[in-house]
Each structure stands twice: as C-alpha cells, then as structure tokens.
Design a protein around this motif. Structure first.
Motif, PDB file in Angstrom:
ATOM      1  N   PHE A  28      -2.080   6.898  62.229  1.00 23.04           N
ATOM      2  CA  PHE A  28      -1.428   8.074  61.668  1.00 23.04           C
ATOM      3  C   PHE A  28      -1.185   7.882  60.183  1.00 23.04           C
ATOM      4  CE2 PHE A  28       2.050   5.456  63.176  1.00 23.04           C
ATOM      5  CZ  PHE A  28       3.055   5.605  62.250  1.00 23.04           C
ATOM      6  N   ILE A  29      -1.024   8.999  59.509  1.00 20.78           N
ATOM      7  CA  ILE A  29      -0.754   9.021  58.067  1.00 20.78           C
ATOM      8  C   ILE A  29       0.601   9.684  57.887  1.00 20.78           C
ATOM      9  CG2 ILE A  29      -1.490   9.939  55.830  1.00 20.78           C
ATOM     10  CD1 ILE A  29      -4.385   9.735  56.882  1.00 20.78           C
ATOM     11  N   THR A  30       1.443   9.053  57.068  1.00 15.38           N
ATOM     12  CA  THR A  30       2.795   9.575  56.872  1.00 15.38           C
ATOM     13  C   THR A  30       3.246   9.303  55.436  1.00 15.38           C
ATOM     14  OG1 THR A  30       5.043   9.584  57.793  1.00 15.38           O
ATOM     15  CG2 THR A  30       3.948   7.450  57.648  1.00 15.38           C
ATOM     16  N   ALA A  31       4.234  10.043  54.997  1.00 16.36           N
ATOM     17  CA  ALA A  31       4.824   9.817  53.680  1.00 16.36           C
ATOM     18  C   ALA A  31       5.800   8.653  53.780  1.00 16.36           C
ATOM     19  CB  ALA A  31       5.547  11.072  53.208  1.00 16.36           C
ATOM     20  N   GLY A  32       5.883   7.860  52.734  1.00 17.05           N
ATOM     21  CA  GLY A  32       6.807   6.740  52.722  1.00 17.05           C
ATOM     22  C   GLY A  32       7.236   6.416  51.302  1.00 17.05           C
ATOM     23  N   ILE A  43       8.613  -1.260  52.036  1.00 19.22           N
ATOM     24  CA  ILE A  43       7.997   0.028  52.344  1.00 19.22           C
ATOM     25  C   ILE A  43       8.820   0.633  53.475  1.00 19.22           C
ATOM     26  CG2 ILE A  43       5.934   1.193  53.222  1.00 19.22           C
ATOM     27  CD1 ILE A  43       4.311  -1.226  52.135  1.00 19.22           C
ATOM     28  N   SER A  44       9.210   1.890  53.335  1.00 19.09           N
ATOM     29  CA  SER A  44       9.956   2.546  54.404  1.00 19.09           C
ATOM     30  C   SER A  44       9.350   3.912  54.690  1.00 19.09           C
ATOM     31  CB  SER A  44      11.439   2.669  54.050  1.00 19.09           C
ATOM     32  OG  SER A  44      11.602   3.459  52.900  1.00 19.09           O
ATOM     33  N   TYR A  45       9.440   4.294  55.954  1.00 16.26           N
ATOM     34  CA  TYR A  45       8.940   5.607  56.357  1.00 16.26           C
ATOM     35  C   TYR A  45       9.651   6.059  57.621  1.00 16.26           C
ATOM     36  CZ  TYR A  45       6.063   2.971  59.691  1.00 16.26           C
ATOM     37  OH  TYR A  45       5.640   2.126  60.691  1.00 16.26           O
ATOM     38  N   ASP A  46       9.652   7.367  57.828  1.00 15.47           N
ATOM     39  CA  ASP A  46      10.231   7.957  59.034  1.00 15.47           C
ATOM     40  C   ASP A  46       9.147   8.034  60.100  1.00 15.47           C
ATOM     41  OD1 ASP A  46      12.771   8.350  57.906  1.00 15.47           O
ATOM     42  OD2 ASP A  46      12.145  10.252  57.009  1.00 15.47           O
ATOM     43  N   GLU A  47       9.486   7.613  61.317  1.00 15.77           N
ATOM     44  CA  GLU A  47       8.550   7.693  62.432  1.00 15.77           C
ATOM     45  C   GLU A  47       8.360   9.164  62.807  1.00 15.77           C
ATOM     46  OE1 GLU A  47       6.778   5.331  63.829  1.00 15.77           O
ATOM     47  OE2 GLU A  47       7.727   3.578  62.955  1.00 15.77           O
ATOM     48  N   MET A  53       8.231   7.569  68.337  1.00 15.38           N
ATOM     49  CA  MET A  53       9.539   7.100  67.877  1.00 15.38           C
ATOM     50  C   MET A  53      10.174   8.085  66.896  1.00 15.38           C
ATOM     51  SD  MET A  53      10.229   4.188  69.228  1.00 15.38           S
ATOM     52  CE  MET A  53       9.444   2.922  70.170  1.00 15.38           C
ATOM     53  N   GLU A  54       9.930   9.360  67.107  1.00 11.91           N
ATOM     54  CA  GLU A  54      10.477  10.382  66.218  1.00 11.91           C
ATOM     55  C   GLU A  54      11.989  10.220  66.099  1.00 11.91           C
ATOM     56  OE1 GLU A  54       9.990  15.150  65.482  1.00 11.91           O
ATOM     57  OE2 GLU A  54       9.875  14.401  67.521  1.00 11.91           O
ATOM     58  N   GLY A  55      12.498  10.323  64.872  1.00 13.39           N
ATOM     59  CA  GLY A  55      13.925  10.168  64.626  1.00 13.39           C
ATOM     60  C   GLY A  55      14.306   8.749  64.227  1.00 13.39           C
ATOM     61  N   CYS A  56      13.330   7.846  64.232  1.00 17.34           N
ATOM     62  CA  CYS A  56      13.581   6.459  63.819  1.00 17.34           C
ATOM     63  C   CYS A  56      13.044   6.237  62.410  1.00 17.34           C
ATOM     64  CB  CYS A  56      12.893   5.486  64.769  1.00 17.34           C
ATOM     65  SG  CYS A  56      13.557   5.526  66.443  1.00 17.34           S
ATOM     66  N   LYS A  57      13.573   5.221  61.761  1.00 17.35           N
ATOM     67  CA  LYS A  57      13.122   4.840  60.421  1.00 17.35           C
ATOM     68  C   LYS A  57      12.616   3.404  60.493  1.00 17.35           C
ATOM     69  CE  LYS A  57      14.517   5.265  55.672  1.00 17.35           C
ATOM     70  NZ  LYS A  57      14.017   6.598  55.463  1.00 17.35           N
ATOM     71  N   THR A  58      11.474   3.145  59.865  1.00 18.83           N
ATOM     72  CA  THR A  58      10.895   1.808  59.834  1.00 18.83           C
ATOM     73  C   THR A  58      10.888   1.298  58.403  1.00 18.83           C
ATOM     74  OG1 THR A  58       9.520   2.217  61.768  1.00 18.83           O
ATOM     75  CG2 THR A  58       8.813   0.444  60.307  1.00 18.83           C
ATOM     76  N   GLN A  59      11.300   0.035  58.234  1.00 24.99           N
ATOM     77  CA  GLN A  59      11.254  -0.620  56.927  1.00 24.99           C
ATOM     78  C   GLN A  59      10.439  -1.903  57.057  1.00 24.99           C
ATOM     79  OE1 GLN A  59      14.591  -0.881  54.071  1.00 24.99           O
ATOM     80  NE2 GLN A  59      14.362  -3.079  54.315  1.00 24.99           N
ATOM     81  N   LYS A  68       8.153  -8.642  57.547  1.00 20.23           N
ATOM     82  CA  LYS A  68       9.225  -8.343  58.499  1.00 20.23           C
ATOM     83  C   LYS A  68       9.265  -6.828  58.677  1.00 20.23           C
ATOM     84  CE  LYS A  68      14.167  -9.201  59.111  1.00 20.23           C
ATOM     85  NZ  LYS A  68      15.339  -9.847  58.487  1.00 20.23           N
ATOM     86  N   MET A  69       9.270  -6.375  59.942  1.00 13.64           N
ATOM     87  CA  MET A  69       9.304  -4.948  60.234  1.00 13.64           C
ATOM     88  C   MET A  69      10.563  -4.654  61.042  1.00 13.64           C
ATOM     89  SD  MET A  69       6.534  -2.641  62.340  1.00 13.64           S
ATOM     90  CE  MET A  69       5.225  -2.902  61.178  1.00 13.64           C
ATOM     91  N   GLN A  70      11.386  -3.736  60.532  1.00 14.42           N
ATOM     92  CA  GLN A  70      12.620  -3.349  61.209  1.00 14.42           C
ATOM     93  C   GLN A  70      12.577  -1.862  61.519  1.00 14.42           C
ATOM     94  OE1 GLN A  70      14.995  -5.199  57.922  1.00 14.42           O
ATOM     95  NE2 GLN A  70      16.302  -5.764  59.655  1.00 14.42           N
ATOM     96  N   ARG A  71      13.004  -1.507  62.729  1.00 13.37           N
ATOM     97  CA  ARG A  71      13.035  -0.100  63.131  1.00 13.37           C
ATOM     98  C   ARG A  71      14.435   0.215  63.630  1.00 13.37           C
ATOM     99  NH1 ARG A  71       8.480   0.577  66.551  1.00 13.37           N
ATOM    100  NH2 ARG A  71       7.339   1.125  64.688  1.00 13.37           N
ATOM    101  N   VAL A  72      15.004   1.300  63.111  1.00 10.67           N
ATOM    102  CA  VAL A  72      16.340   1.738  63.527  1.00 10.67           C
ATOM    103  C   VAL A  72      16.285   3.224  63.880  1.00 10.67           C
ATOM    104  CG1 VAL A  72      17.575   0.026  62.123  1.00 10.67           C
ATOM    105  CG2 VAL A  72      17.076   2.263  61.162  1.00 10.67           C
ATOM    106  N   GLY A  73      17.177   3.636  64.780  1.00 11.19           N
ATOM    107  CA  GLY A  73      17.232   5.052  65.131  1.00 11.19           C
ATOM    108  C   GLY A  73      18.107   5.303  66.332  1.00 11.19           C
ATOM    109  N   LYS A  74      18.570   6.537  66.450  1.00 11.09           N
ATOM    110  CA  LYS A  74      19.471   6.926  67.532  1.00 11.09           C
ATOM    111  C   LYS A  74      18.830   6.798  68.906  1.00 11.09           C
ATOM    112  CE  LYS A  74      21.361  10.503  64.673  1.00 11.09           C
ATOM    113  NZ  LYS A  74      21.578  11.933  64.564  1.00 11.09           N
ATOM    114  N   MET A  75      17.517   7.037  69.001  1.00 17.09           N
ATOM    115  CA  MET A  75      16.882   7.058  70.320  1.00 17.09           C
ATOM    116  C   MET A  75      16.637   5.659  70.889  1.00 17.09           C
ATOM    117  SD  MET A  75      12.904   8.048  69.550  1.00 17.09           S
ATOM    118  CE  MET A  75      12.469   7.919  71.251  1.00 17.09           C
TER     119      MET A  75
END
Length: 141
Positions: A28-32, A43-47, A53-59, A68-75
C-alpha cells in the motif's frame, strides 16, 4: 509518500502441499512524515483500512543498522513494538484487534539505503506455532 510492501516468502518448514505456504504480498501507499536528526530518522504514518489496522499510528525509528517499529491505537489491546537488527532475536508480543500474541523475530538481513529505501528479511515465529520467512520493504517516494 510511503510505499510499504510486506511479503510472506514461505512457511517453515516448507511444505508444497500446505495451502498456507503460499507467497502472500500486501502493498500500500500512504502519506507519512519523515524527520532526521543526529543520525536517527523517524518515519510515521497512519494505518489504513487496507492494512487492517485503521485508526492506528505506526512510527519507524532507523539508526545505523537497526530499525524499530512501534504501533499504537485504540483498536489494539496494547502497543506493539518490533525490532530488527541483523543476526539478533527480538522477543515481544504483537497486538491485534483480537488480543496479544507472543512473537519472536530473527532478522536475517537489513538494508537501509539513505533511509529512502529499507529492506528487511526476517523469520517470524508466532506463539511458537506459526513460523514464516518474511520480507518488509519501505520506500520513501
């Protein structure tokens, strides 16, 4: 813009009759956003819905030969962190919308080309039950 490609290369051990042994690719292609300071790039982007993982943010944090890849989000039941460094094992848990699962990552190779092209080959074991060989590519366009 980021182009992110995740590929499952094979299940381990390889069994040609196993339907789960298919090569699976998600792209997939996304803005970041990308920020570089003191030899460290973030580098950070919204899933999106496409990643599941919609609603999560990856850094993603890149420093020399480590990522190191970190993912946070309500879901998610909890935040997820994955580390990749050639020849090293990382033990952690992977948060899914259905709960956490134990995982182990062994990084086989990592290649960072000016932080604009990142390629990682790694083995993944989930709860000691499912094992696979994988490839992750991230390209800053």
């Amino acid at each position: 813009m980021l182009k992110i490609t995740g590929k499952t290369l094979s299940a381990i051990p390889a069994n040609p009759d196993d339907p789960n042994n298919e090569q699976n690719t998600v792209e997939f292609i996304t803005a970041g956003k990308m920020v570089s300071r003191g030899g460290i790039t973030r580098i950070s982007y919204d899933e999106t819905e496409l990643s599941g993982m919609e609603g999560c943010k990856t850094q993603i944090t890149i420093s020399s030969d480590k990522l190191k890849m970190q993912r946070v989000g309500k879901m998610l039941a909890s935040d997820t962190c994955m580390e990749f460094e050639k020849g090293k094992r990382y033990h952690g848990s992977y948060a899914t919308p259905y709960g956490n699962v134990a995982m182990e990552i062994l990084t086989n190779s990592i290649n960072v080309d000016d932080t604009s092209k990142i390629s990682i080959n790694y083995s993944l074991s989930i709860q000691g039950i499912i094992e696979s060989n994988n490839e992750l590519k991230i390209e800053v366009m």
